[in-house]
Design an enzyme around this catalytic site. Structure first.
Site, short mmCIF file in Angstrom:
data_model
loop_
_atom_site.label_atom_id
_atom_site.label_comp_id
_atom_site.label_asym_id
_atom_site.label_seq_id
_atom_site.Cartn_x
_atom_site.Cartn_y
_atom_site.Cartn_z
N GLY A 37 7.76 63.02 31.96
CA GLY A 37 6.59 62.86 32.83
C GLY A 37 6.62 61.59 33.66
O GLY A 37 6.28 61.60 34.84
N LYS A 94 6.80 79.21 25.34
CA LYS A 94 6.91 79.07 26.80
C LYS A 94 6.68 80.43 27.48
O LYS A 94 6.11 80.50 28.57
CB LYS A 94 8.24 78.42 27.18
N GLY A 138 4.96 60.53 29.37
CA GLY A 138 6.04 60.96 28.47
C GLY A 138 7.43 60.71 29.02
O GLY A 138 7.60 60.16 30.11
N TYR A 139 8.41 61.15 28.26
CA TYR A 139 9.83 60.90 28.57
C TYR A 139 10.21 61.48 29.95
O TYR A 139 10.76 60.78 30.80
CB TYR A 139 10.68 61.53 27.46
N GLY A 177 0.65 64.78 31.25
CA GLY A 177 1.74 64.34 30.37
C GLY A 177 2.58 63.26 31.04
O GLY A 177 3.75 63.08 30.72
N GLY A 178 1.95 62.54 31.96
CA GLY A 178 2.66 61.62 32.83
C GLY A 178 3.27 60.40 32.18
O GLY A 178 4.12 59.75 32.77
N ARG A 199 3.91 81.54 30.25
CA ARG A 199 4.27 82.27 31.48
C ARG A 199 3.38 83.48 31.69
O ARG A 199 2.94 83.76 32.81
CB ARG A 199 5.73 82.73 31.41
P1 NDP Z 1 7.08 63.84 25.29
O1 NDP Z 1 7.28 64.03 23.83
O2 NDP Z 1 7.58 62.59 25.90
O3 NDP Z 1 5.51 64.00 25.55
C1 NDP Z 1 5.02 64.17 26.85
C2 NDP Z 1 3.52 64.05 26.88
O4 NDP Z 1 2.90 65.01 26.06
C3 NDP Z 1 2.95 62.74 26.34
O5 NDP Z 1 3.19 61.69 27.20
C4 NDP Z 1 1.48 63.11 26.21
O6 NDP Z 1 0.81 63.03 27.45
C5 NDP Z 1 1.55 64.61 25.92
N1 NDP Z 1 1.04 64.82 24.58
C6 NDP Z 1 1.65 64.54 23.41
N2 NDP Z 1 0.82 64.81 22.39
C7 NDP Z 1 -0.33 65.28 22.95
C8 NDP Z 1 -1.58 65.73 22.44
N3 NDP Z 1 -1.80 65.79 21.13
N4 NDP Z 1 -2.52 66.14 23.30
C9 NDP Z 1 -2.30 66.11 24.63
N5 NDP Z 1 -1.14 65.70 25.18
C10 NDP Z 1 -0.19 65.29 24.35
O7 NDP Z 1 7.68 65.12 26.06
P2 NDP Z 1 9.09 65.28 26.79
O8 NDP Z 1 9.08 64.56 28.08
O9 NDP Z 1 10.17 65.01 25.80
O10 NDP Z 1 9.10 66.87 27.04
C11 NDP Z 1 8.61 67.45 28.23
C12 NDP Z 1 9.24 68.84 28.40
O11 NDP Z 1 10.66 68.70 28.54
C13 NDP Z 1 9.03 69.78 27.20
O12 NDP Z 1 8.72 71.08 27.69
C14 NDP Z 1 10.35 69.77 26.48
O13 NDP Z 1 10.63 71.00 25.85
C15 NDP Z 1 11.33 69.52 27.60
N6 NDP Z 1 12.52 68.78 27.13
C16 NDP Z 1 13.75 69.22 27.52
C17 NDP Z 1 14.90 68.55 27.14
C18 NDP Z 1 16.23 69.03 27.61
O14 NDP Z 1 17.26 68.50 27.18
N7 NDP Z 1 16.26 69.99 28.50
C19 NDP Z 1 14.84 67.35 26.30
C20 NDP Z 1 13.49 66.95 25.96
C21 NDP Z 1 12.38 67.66 26.37
P3 NDP Z 1 0.06 61.72 28.01
O15 NDP Z 1 1.04 61.09 28.93
O16 NDP Z 1 -1.13 62.26 28.68
O17 NDP Z 1 -0.28 60.86 26.84
C1 GO6 Z 2 17.31 67.74 21.27
C2 GO6 Z 2 15.48 70.55 24.24
C3 GO6 Z 2 16.47 71.11 25.03
C4 GO6 Z 2 14.23 71.18 24.17
C5 GO6 Z 2 19.11 65.62 18.70
C6 GO6 Z 2 13.99 72.38 24.84
C7 GO6 Z 2 17.75 67.20 17.51
C8 GO6 Z 2 18.65 66.14 17.49
C9 GO6 Z 2 20.48 63.97 19.73
O1 GO6 Z 2 15.78 70.75 20.19
O2 GO6 Z 2 13.73 66.95 21.83
O3 GO6 Z 2 17.16 72.90 26.50
O4 GO6 Z 2 20.00 64.58 18.58
O5 GO6 Z 2 14.80 74.11 26.26
O6 GO6 Z 2 19.12 65.61 16.31
C10 GO6 Z 2 15.48 69.32 22.05
C11 GO6 Z 2 15.80 68.02 21.32
C12 GO6 Z 2 15.75 69.24 23.54
C13 GO6 Z 2 16.29 70.44 21.44
C14 GO6 Z 2 15.10 66.83 21.94
C15 GO6 Z 2 17.75 67.19 19.94
C16 GO6 Z 2 18.67 66.14 19.92
C17 GO6 Z 2 17.29 67.72 18.74
C18 GO6 Z 2 16.23 72.28 25.70
C19 GO6 Z 2 14.99 72.93 25.58
C20 GO6 Z 2 18.39 72.26 26.75
#
Ligand code: NDP
Ligand code: GO6
Length: 312
Positions: free
Chosen positions: A16, A138, A13-14, A10-11, A142
């Site tokens: 990754g 998740k 991604g946002y 997933g490298g 685990r």
């Molecule tokens: P992204 O939406 O950016 O996706 C990450 C990667 O997922 C992509 O780059 C791709 O890998 C892979 N992917 C997407 N679709 C597919 C598919 N159909 N098959 C295989 N691989 C796929 O992810 P985020 O970086 O947003 O999320 C990563 C983690 O962080 C998640 O567990 C999310 O819950 C968490 N998160 C937490 C947040 C917070 O505020 N704490 C906010 C956002 C996310 P590839 O590079 O190989 O193409």
């Molecule tokens: C945040 C997230 C946070 C995922 C928005 C897993 C809707 C919005 C800014 O749903 O993907 O812990 O506006 O454990 O309209 C999720 C999303 C992030 C939460 C982004 C979002 C932002 C949703 C987590 C988690 C903090």
């Protein structure tokens, strides 16, 4: 002991891409899974090439080819999965279970970090529908990891700043509001905000650390534990202006779920647990957990007033 070799799944991604960069920066041999192309995704291709230019190795592999995953995993010591969370939901569960299966078969992995990086799912047994799907899935991953006796670290990264800080935690936007800001309830629940690059730095610090083996690493650096009101105040000081605060009751907030698409409904549930219930901070980190800024005091984590300057 040398530095472990790391595979990022997933490298591009946002999160990754930041994990890949942090792994390279901390001197790990870094491998990035390159999945089969599904179209002309020029940005993804260029990103993979830029990783290669910085010294990463691209490993071809596909989720539809179990053998290729096992072979990829066999080349490294540590696997970090940063696959998408809510965007393609139950798909993510199946793919992560396939990855766990490959790691089990390869038998050489010293540490696996599944795609968590948010709220601690182990504490969310009573979470609201439909947002609870994130936590339920998740927890299934685990269980598979622990049943297979794969050494792990779970990273509870709390609120990514890009989604929760630049917008003063307003849903549906990514830049600060100009005049009015919605305050969740009394706005005093303590939340933890994290610069995504710091999430990556702490994550890579943890992978070779015996203190994080089979534990949850909570990212909870003291100066980033803030209420929504404290966050808004930091912005008001920087921008030298006052915003009108509009308090939203929990009932009104939950009612706003109606009319939103699926991701929006999931988001409302998550925001509710974070901002009304204080789920990120209403517990002490006990046995089975470690706090990142205590383990790694040398990391100069980004404070949120500094982070917000970018939005001026
Ligand atoms: P992204 O939406 O950016 O996706 C990450 C990667 O997922 C992509 O780059 C791709 O890998 C892979 N992917 C997407 N679709 C597919 C598919 N159909 N098959 C295989 N691989 C796929 O992810 P985020 O970086 O947003 O999320 C990563 C983690 O962080 C998640 O567990 C999310 O819950 C968490 N998160 C937490 C947040 C917070 O505020 N704490 C906010 C956002 C996310 P590839 O590079 O190989 O193409
Ligand atoms: C945040 C997230 C946070 C995922 C928005 C897993 C809707 C919005 C800014 O749903 O993907 O812990 O506006 O454990 O309209 C999720 C999303 C992030 C939460 C982004 C979002 C932002 C949703 C987590 C988690 C903090």
């Amino acid at each position: 002991m040398g530095k472990s070799k790391v595979l990022v799944v997933g490298g591009t991604g946002y999160l990754g891409k930041r994990i890949v960069m942090a792994s390279l920066a901390q001197g790990h041999a870094t491998y990035v899974l390159r999945r089969p192309e599904t179209g002309l995704d020029i940005d993804k291709a260029q990103m993979l090439l830029s990783f290669k230019q910085r010294g990463a190795r691209l490993v071809e592999g596909s989720f539809s080819d179990h053998r290729s995953l096992v072979d990829a995993v066999k080349q490294v010591d540590v696997v970090i999965c940063t696959m998408s969370g809510v965007h393609f939901r139950s798909h993510n569960l199946l793919l992560q279970l396939q990855l766990v299966e490959a790691i089990k078969e390869a038998g050489n992995i010293k540490r696996f970090l599944p795609s968590e990086f948010g709220i601690d799912p182990a504490r969310m047994g009573d979470a609201l529908e439909p947002g609870r799907v994130t936590f339920d899935e998740k927890m299934i991953v685990r269980k598979a990891i622990e049943d297979a006796k794969i050494p792990f670290t779970y990273v509870s990264a709390n609120c990514f700043a890009g989604y929760f800080v630049g917008n003063l935690s307003q849903m549906g936007t990514l830049f600060p509001p100009k005049e009015n800001v919605h305050i969740y309830g009394d706005g005093h629940a303590k939340v933890v905000f994290m610069d995504e690059d710091d999430v990556a730095t702490y994550t890579i610090k943890a992978i070779d650390d015996p203190r994080t083996l089979n534990k949850t690493l909570y990212l909870r650096p003291p100066e980033n534990i803030l209420s929504q009101r404290e966050l808004v105040e930091k912005w008001e000081n920087l921008a030298a202006k006052n915003l009108q605060k509009i308090s939203i009751s929990s009932d009104d907030f939950l009612a706003s779920m109606k009319g939103l698409d699926y991701a929006g409904q999931v988001g409302v549930g998550h925001f509710y647990h974070i901002f009304y219930e204080g789920c990120l901070t209403n517990f002490e980190i006990g046995e089975g957990g470690e706090e990142a800024s205590k383990l790694y005091p040398e990391v100069k984590y980004t404070r949120m007033d500094e982070y917000l300057k970018l939005y001026l």
